[in-house]
Design a protein around this motif. Structure first.
Motif, PDB file in Angstrom:
ATOM      1  N   PRO A   1       0.817  -1.226   0.000  1.00 10.52           N
ATOM      2  CA  PRO A   1       0.000   0.000   0.000  1.00 10.52           C
ATOM      3  C   PRO A   1       0.844   1.266   0.000  1.00 10.52           C
ATOM      4  O   PRO A   1       0.518   2.239  -0.698  1.00 10.52           O
ATOM      5  CB  PRO A   1      -0.826  -0.129   1.284  1.00 10.52           C
ATOM      6  CG  PRO A   1      -0.930  -1.605   1.516  1.00 10.52           C
ATOM      7  CD  PRO A   1       0.399  -2.156   1.074  1.00 10.52           C
ATOM      8  N   THR A   2       1.947   1.266   0.731  1.00 12.31           N
ATOM      9  CA  THR A   2       2.810   2.451   0.785  1.00 12.31           C
ATOM     10  C   THR A   2       3.427   2.740  -0.576  1.00 12.31           C
ATOM     11  O   THR A   2       3.454   3.895  -1.030  1.00 12.31           O
ATOM     12  CB  THR A   2       3.917   2.252   1.835  1.00 12.31           C
ATOM     13  OG1 THR A   2       3.316   2.034   3.114  1.00 12.31           O
ATOM     14  CG2 THR A   2       4.807   3.482   1.918  1.00 12.31           C
ATOM     15  N   ASP A   3       3.936   1.698  -1.241  1.00  8.66           N
ATOM     16  CA  ASP A   3       4.516   1.894  -2.571  1.00  8.66           C
ATOM     17  C   ASP A   3       3.475   2.375  -3.570  1.00  8.66           C
ATOM     18  O   ASP A   3       3.747   3.245  -4.414  1.00  8.66           O
ATOM     19  CB  ASP A   3       5.127   0.577  -3.075  1.00  8.66           C
ATOM     20  CG  ASP A   3       6.485   0.279  -2.474  1.00  8.66           C
ATOM     21  OD1 ASP A   3       6.887   0.981  -1.521  1.00  8.66           O
ATOM     22  OD2 ASP A   3       7.146  -0.670  -2.948  1.00  8.66           O
ATOM     23  N   ALA A   4       2.281   1.804  -3.508  1.00  8.11           N
ATOM     24  CA  ALA A   4       1.211   2.208  -4.428  1.00  8.11           C
ATOM     25  C   ALA A   4       0.843   3.670  -4.226  1.00  8.11           C
ATOM     26  O   ALA A   4       0.676   4.433  -5.191  1.00  8.11           O
ATOM     27  CB  ALA A   4      -0.010   1.318  -4.229  1.00  8.11           C
ATOM     28  N   GLU A   5       0.716   4.080  -2.986  1.00  8.82           N
ATOM     29  CA  GLU A   5       0.378   5.478  -2.691  1.00  8.82           C
ATOM     30  C   GLU A   5       1.479   6.415  -3.176  1.00  8.82           C
ATOM     31  O   GLU A   5       1.196   7.488  -3.740  1.00  8.82           O
ATOM     32  CB  GLU A   5       0.147   5.639  -1.191  1.00  8.82           C
ATOM     33  CG  GLU A   5      -1.116   4.946  -0.696  1.00  8.82           C
ATOM     34  CD  GLU A   5      -1.140   4.773   0.823  1.00  8.82           C
ATOM     35  OE1 GLU A   5      -0.218   5.303   1.495  1.00  8.82           O
ATOM     36  OE2 GLU A   5      -2.069   4.111   1.320  1.00  8.82           O
ATOM     37  N   SER A   6       2.727   6.017  -2.985  1.00 10.12           N
ATOM     38  CA  SER A   6       3.848   6.842  -3.433  1.00 10.12           C
ATOM     39  C   SER A   6       3.881   6.970  -4.950  1.00 10.12           C
ATOM     40  O   SER A   6       4.174   8.046  -5.496  1.00 10.12           O
ATOM     41  CB  SER A   6       5.156   6.238  -2.925  1.00 10.12           C
ATOM     42  OG  SER A   6       6.274   6.979  -3.382  1.00 10.12           O
ATOM     43  N   LEU A   7       3.583   5.885  -5.659  1.00  3.59           N
ATOM     44  CA  LEU A   7       3.564   5.913  -7.124  1.00  3.59           C
ATOM     45  C   LEU A   7       2.523   6.897  -7.638  1.00  3.59           C
ATOM     46  O   LEU A   7       2.807   7.728  -8.512  1.00  3.59           O
ATOM     47  CB  LEU A   7       3.279   4.506  -7.654  1.00  3.59           C
ATOM     48  CG  LEU A   7       3.086   4.366  -9.170  1.00  3.59           C
ATOM     49  CD1 LEU A   7       4.342   4.780  -9.919  1.00  3.59           C
ATOM     50  CD2 LEU A   7       2.704   2.930  -9.519  1.00  3.59           C
ATOM     51  N   ILE A   8       1.323   6.824  -7.104  1.00  6.54           N
ATOM     52  CA  ILE A   8       0.279   7.743  -7.548  1.00  6.54           C
ATOM     53  C   ILE A   8       0.647   9.177  -7.188  1.00  6.54           C
ATOM     54  O   ILE A   8       0.436  10.106  -7.986  1.00  6.54           O
ATOM     55  CB  ILE A   8      -1.078   7.351  -6.929  1.00  6.54           C
ATOM     56  CG1 ILE A   8      -1.517   5.958  -7.403  1.00  6.54           C
ATOM     57  CG2 ILE A   8      -2.150   8.393  -7.299  1.00  6.54           C
ATOM     58  CD1 ILE A   8      -1.735   5.814  -8.892  1.00  6.54           C
ATOM     59  N   ALA A   9       1.226   9.379  -5.994  1.00 14.02           N
ATOM     60  CA  ALA A   9       1.613  10.728  -5.581  1.00 14.02           C
ATOM     61  C   ALA A   9       2.643  11.331  -6.534  1.00 14.02           C
ATOM     62  O   ALA A   9       2.581  12.528  -6.851  1.00 14.02           O
ATOM     63  CB  ALA A   9       2.158  10.697  -4.156  1.00 14.02           C
ATOM     64  N   ARG A  10       3.583  10.531  -7.007  1.00 16.41           N
ATOM     65  CA  ARG A  10       4.576  11.035  -7.952  1.00 16.41           C
ATOM     66  C   ARG A  10       3.925  11.463  -9.255  1.00 16.41           C
ATOM     67  O   ARG A  10       4.287  12.487  -9.845  1.00 16.41           O
ATOM     68  CB  ARG A  10       5.658   9.979  -8.225  1.00 16.41           C
ATOM     69  CG  ARG A  10       6.576   9.738  -7.046  1.00 16.41           C
ATOM     70  CD  ARG A  10       7.807   8.953  -7.441  1.00 16.41           C
ATOM     71  NE  ARG A  10       8.633   9.661  -8.427  1.00 16.41           N
ATOM     72  CZ  ARG A  10       9.831   9.237  -8.833  1.00 16.41           C
ATOM     73  NH1 ARG A  10      10.323   8.098  -8.336  1.00 16.41           N
ATOM     74  NH2 ARG A  10      10.532   9.914  -9.714  1.00 16.41           N
ATOM     75  N   ALA A  11       2.951  10.682  -9.711  1.00 12.13           N
ATOM     76  CA  ALA A  11       2.249  11.054 -10.932  1.00 12.13           C
ATOM     77  C   ALA A  11       1.428  12.328 -10.725  1.00 12.13           C
ATOM     78  O   ALA A  11       1.345  13.176 -11.626  1.00 12.13           O
ATOM     79  CB  ALA A  11       1.348   9.909 -11.385  1.00 12.13           C
ATOM     80  N   VAL A  12       0.823  12.473  -9.558  1.00 11.66           N
ATOM     81  CA  VAL A  12       0.057  13.689  -9.250  1.00 11.66           C
ATOM     82  C   VAL A  12       0.980  14.906  -9.245  1.00 11.66           C
ATOM     83  O   VAL A  12       0.660  15.961  -9.812  1.00 11.66           O
ATOM     84  CB  VAL A  12      -0.661  13.541  -7.892  1.00 11.66           C
ATOM     85  CG1 VAL A  12      -1.243  14.888  -7.440  1.00 11.66           C
ATOM     86  CG2 VAL A  12      -1.771  12.501  -7.987  1.00 11.66           C
ATOM     87  N   ASP A  13       2.146  14.769  -8.643  1.00 20.22           N
ATOM     88  CA  ASP A  13       3.106  15.881  -8.603  1.00 20.22           C
ATOM     89  C   ASP A  13       3.541  16.306 -10.002  1.00 20.22           C
ATOM     90  O   ASP A  13       3.892  17.469 -10.226  1.00 20.22           O
ATOM     91  CB  ASP A  13       4.340  15.485  -7.782  1.00 20.22           C
ATOM     92  CG  ASP A  13       4.060  15.386  -6.295  1.00 20.22           C
ATOM     93  OD1 ASP A  13       3.001  15.902  -5.853  1.00 20.22           O
ATOM     94  OD2 ASP A  13       4.879  14.785  -5.571  1.00 20.22           O
ATOM     95  N   ALA A  14       3.497  15.354 -10.945  1.00 18.74           N
ATOM     96  CA  ALA A  14       3.896  15.653 -12.325  1.00 18.74           C
ATOM     97  C   ALA A  14       2.741  16.210 -13.155  1.00 18.74           C
ATOM     98  O   ALA A  14       2.922  16.521 -14.334  1.00 18.74           O
ATOM     99  CB  ALA A  14       4.449  14.401 -12.993  1.00 18.74           C
ATOM    100  N   GLY A  15       1.539  16.303 -12.546  1.00 16.50           N
ATOM    101  CA  GLY A  15       0.382  16.842 -13.264  1.00 16.50           C
ATOM    102  C   GLY A  15      -0.610  15.806 -13.714  1.00 16.50           C
ATOM    103  O   GLY A  15      -1.518  16.107 -14.489  1.00 16.50           O
ATOM    104  N   GLY A  16      -0.493  14.583 -13.242  1.00 18.84           N
ATOM    105  CA  GLY A  16      -1.394  13.506 -13.654  1.00 18.84           C
ATOM    106  C   GLY A  16      -2.009  12.806 -12.460  1.00 18.84           C
ATOM    107  O   GLY A  16      -2.152  13.438 -11.412  1.00 18.84           O
ATOM    108  N   PRO A  17      -2.307  11.536 -12.580  1.00 18.88           N
ATOM    109  CA  PRO A  17      -2.145  10.720 -13.799  1.00 18.88           C
ATOM    110  C   PRO A  17      -3.359  10.841 -14.712  1.00 18.88           C
ATOM    111  O   PRO A  17      -4.484  10.954 -14.251  1.00 18.88           O
ATOM    112  CB  PRO A  17      -2.018   9.302 -13.251  1.00 18.88           C
ATOM    113  CG  PRO A  17      -2.881   9.326 -12.002  1.00 18.88           C
ATOM    114  CD  PRO A  17      -2.735  10.705 -11.438  1.00 18.88           C
ATOM    115  N   HIS A  18      -3.096  10.814 -15.996  1.00 22.07           N
ATOM    116  CA  HIS A  18      -4.176  10.762 -16.986  1.00 22.07           C
ATOM    117  C   HIS A  18      -4.473   9.323 -17.397  1.00 22.07           C
ATOM    118  O   HIS A  18      -5.583   9.018 -17.836  1.00 22.07           O
ATOM    119  CB  HIS A  18      -3.794  11.568 -18.230  1.00 22.07           C
ATOM    120  CG  HIS A  18      -3.462  13.003 -17.941  1.00 22.07           C
ATOM    121  ND1 HIS A  18      -2.182  13.410 -17.630  1.00 22.07           N
ATOM    122  CD2 HIS A  18      -4.244  14.108 -17.904  1.00 22.07           C
ATOM    123  CE1 HIS A  18      -2.178  14.722 -17.418  1.00 22.07           C
ATOM    124  NE2 HIS A  18      -3.409  15.171 -17.588  1.00 22.07           N
TER     125      HIS A  18
END
Length: 230
Positions: A57-74
């Motif tokens: 769960p921690t890795d999954a949350e971090s992955l989505i957060a990185r995409a959000v910081d980049a302006g996504g995810p689309h």
């Protein structure tokens, strides 16, 4: 530029998917539990490599957060999956077959849940779940837990078939038969001529990528596309 996530992108179909999305103009987060493999995909495709165990769960949350910081995810492609050779259900211990369920069903469900809110904030996105014909066939199968997980992933997709209920995101599912990756070619080469004649034709990975891109562009919510070899 669309921000796309591909899980299991360090090798096999995931690397092909990352390359296809990059060629289509997206910036890809190539996520894999093997960081070295993800970095090789990044070198080949211009993606950003991310070390991610999708069952964490921690890795999954971090992955989505990185995409959000980049302006996504689309875009999210839930591609990571598989099963470990060795004992399978009913001989495997519950924790062993449970890991197969976690990887192939629970992890894509969690990543989808995490992605829906930021996708809604962007006006809606597109998610493709990569299932398998193991989830649709009714013949005996070597890993019952894998077949059950992929069947569950298909039904999970159809259950989310109304984008209006989930912030405008279209969730679709690709169900390929045997994909012509290196391991599959090796297995075919090891067969007897009689076995080879009866085996399903391999699907070129590029055909799978084209189908996935088609679903991302135009697939209606809940679409399940089965893909077989020529």
């Amino acid at each position: 530029m669309d921000i796309a996530i591909v899980t299991g992108a360090g090798s096999g179909l995931g690397r092909y998917l990352a390359a296809g999305l990059a060629e289509d103009g997206a910036h890809v987060f190539a996520a894999d539990v093997d960081l070295d493999a993800a970095e090789e995909t990044a070198r080949q495709t211009g993606a950003t490599a991310v070390r991610c165990d999708v069952t964490s769960p921690t890795d999954a949350e971090s992955l989505i957060a990185r995409a959000v910081d980049a302006g996504g995810p689309h875009v999210l492609i839930n591609n990571a999956g598989g099963w470990t050779p060795g004992e399978q259900f009913p001989d495997a211990a519950p924790e062993a077959w449970g890991r197969t369920l976690d990887l192939n069903l629970r992890a894509p469900m969690h990543l989808t849940q995490l992605a829906l809110k930021p996708m809604a904030a962007l006006g809606g996105g597109a998610i493709v779940n990569i299932a398998s014909s193991a989830g649709t066939e009714d013949a005996p199968y070597g890993s019952p837990e894998y077949g059950a997980a992929k069947a569950g992933l298909i039904r999970f997709t159809t259950s989310l078939g109304d984008p209006a209920r989930i912030g405008g995101t279209r969730v679709t599912c690709l169900v390929p038969n045997w994909i012509g990756l290196d391991r599959a070619h090796a297995e075919v080469a090891a067969m007897s001529p009689e076995e080879r004649a009866q085996a399903a034709p391999l699907i070129p990975p590029t055909k799978v990528v084209a189908a996935a891109l088609g679903l991302l562009r135009a697939g209606a919510g809940g679409t399940v596309l089965e893909l077989v070899g020529a």
